[in-house]
Design an enzyme around this catalytic site. Sequence first.
Site, PDB file in Angstrom:
ATOM      1  N   GLY A  11      39.169  44.937  50.793  1.00 47.98           N
ATOM      2  CA  GLY A  11      39.596  43.554  50.564  1.00 47.98           C
ATOM      3  C   GLY A  11      41.043  43.387  50.996  1.00 47.98           C
ATOM      4  CB  THR A  68      33.859  30.167  39.294  1.00 47.73           C
ATOM      5  OG1 THR A  68      35.186  30.345  38.816  1.00 47.73           O
ATOM      6  CG2 THR A  68      32.973  29.650  38.174  1.00 47.73           C
ATOM      7  CB  SER A 128      38.668  42.358  41.912  1.00 46.88           C
ATOM      8  OG  SER A 128      38.541  42.657  43.271  1.00 46.88           O
ATOM      9  CB  CYS A 184      43.721  33.718  39.375  1.00 50.97           C
ATOM     10  SG  CYS A 184      43.414  34.737  40.827  1.00 50.97           S
TER      11      CYS A 184
END
Length: 458
Positions: free
Chosen positions: A11, A93, A130, A275
Amino acid sequence: MNFKKKILCIGAGYVGGPTMAMIARKCPDYKVTVVDINPARIAAWNSADIPIYEPGLDEVVQEARGRNLFFSTDVDAGIREADIIFVAVNTPTKTFGEGAGKAADLQYWEKTARQILANSEKGKIIVEKSTLPVRTAEAMERILNTNDKGLHFEVLSNPEFLAEGTAIADLEAPDRVLIGSRETPEGLQARSEVVDIYAHWVPKKSIIESNVWSAELSKLVANAFLAQRVSSINSISALCEKTEADVGEVAYAIGTDSRIGTKFLKASVGFGGSCFQKDILNLVYICQSYGLTAVADYWESVVKLNDWQQQRFVQTILSSMFNTVAGKRIAVLGFAFKADTGDTRESPAISVVRNLVGERAAVVVTDPKALPHAKADLKDLGDTVEFEDDVYKACEGAHAIAILTEWKQYKDLDFARILKSMQSPAFIFDGRNLLDHQALYKMGFNVFAIGKSPLRHF
Ligand code: NAD
Ligand code: UGA
């Protein structure tokens, strides 16, 4: 060159890129490779034009890239050679199925777990970078350790606390680094290997060790507490506007109580960013799934208040401009969710512009760094929204200016020149309490700020 250890990060986003660049800078004895499935992103990390705007990041990348910092799309090769793997993929989400709208979507996360397993020829330390629901490490361990290769993986949690716009300073001198592991001999050994990385530059007293569940949960709770402070002061901003109290004065008066503290008490059009909302909703979902309805409702109200604050800003524009903005040009100054970043994820500007367009306003958006993202965010609105690099041109012919990001350069604009080029009466809606309101009022503007009495000439 012989490296002491090989670190991989899966990532290469806002977290993976800067954190690994800092580790590479501080640990020249470690090889740090950052991989991503997005080839354009990796190409950008390998170019002169890195994919995110973050003050000071360019220098850090340039110093280490090619020496002990590498960006690549070859995820499998990266996994094969790594001793320690950080996973910093996105955990948005969930938009579908069970928990839609609240729970974390762990599909990217789980894919990496399976890919790690498929490409590993030896056991490894896997570090959750994460932000994840508490107890994710358990699921990760199940996937990884149910293998027929006889390999053992230790899963640790090392959540990231950097804020965008100040990422380099945050990484250089963090308030704390949190590392959670299992408290077994293997878990503690893995923990000490991750501590060793940070101990290259972070004082030992700032490296907090804990069990893995505390580390996972602390990340969600830290964001919830920060966002809760913003919603708390924003709720009071509405009361200030009714009572001639000034939210800046109230924040100062309460913040000087050292038990409360001065930070994160700036009233605004609302918090944004990728976030806060996502992590609070995730916390809400976790509480609901444990049957803790009162706790879930308590935290959900932080997000509801934030939505309300953004709607309230648009209502103020509408009611003060004689209940109609149809056909009126409104210049939106700033689209990023905060200053010093080009990131627009969950920026309050998105909902404000959409609501203004819904009222048929002619919106023109300007931002020093975020226009490419703004264009993508508002693509479906077609040419009903104008985008303009030059802030003075954006304000030309406008009935109103709305400040949505606290870019420093907006403070130094020639507002006398801007006023001359605008329609009369001219309005400023300062969603960040950035400007000198009295000076603007004296110049001839009607000024509406957050949590302050309006300054109007009629
Ligand atoms: P991001 O979307 O910028 O980056 C994530 C990257 O992961 C993307 O480039 C994506 O292509 C890549 N990716 C997804 N699946 C992959 C896979 N299977 N293999 C390889 N690459 C893959 O996200 P971000 O802002 O960097 O956030 C990452 C995580 O860090 C999130 O959980 C977030 O909550 C957390 N976090 C973010 C911040 C922040 O300031 N942005 C701060 C602290 C924590
Ligand atoms: C936040 C946290 O500050 C980081 O510690 C965390 O690592 C990160 O989330 C994450 O997990 O992603 P970030 O979202 O980058 O960082 O930026 P913040 O500085 O926290 O700002 C968030 C939003 O709150 C912005 O829209 C900002 O304008 C707003 N804000 C902040 C206010 O309205 N008032 C304040 O007093 C402070």
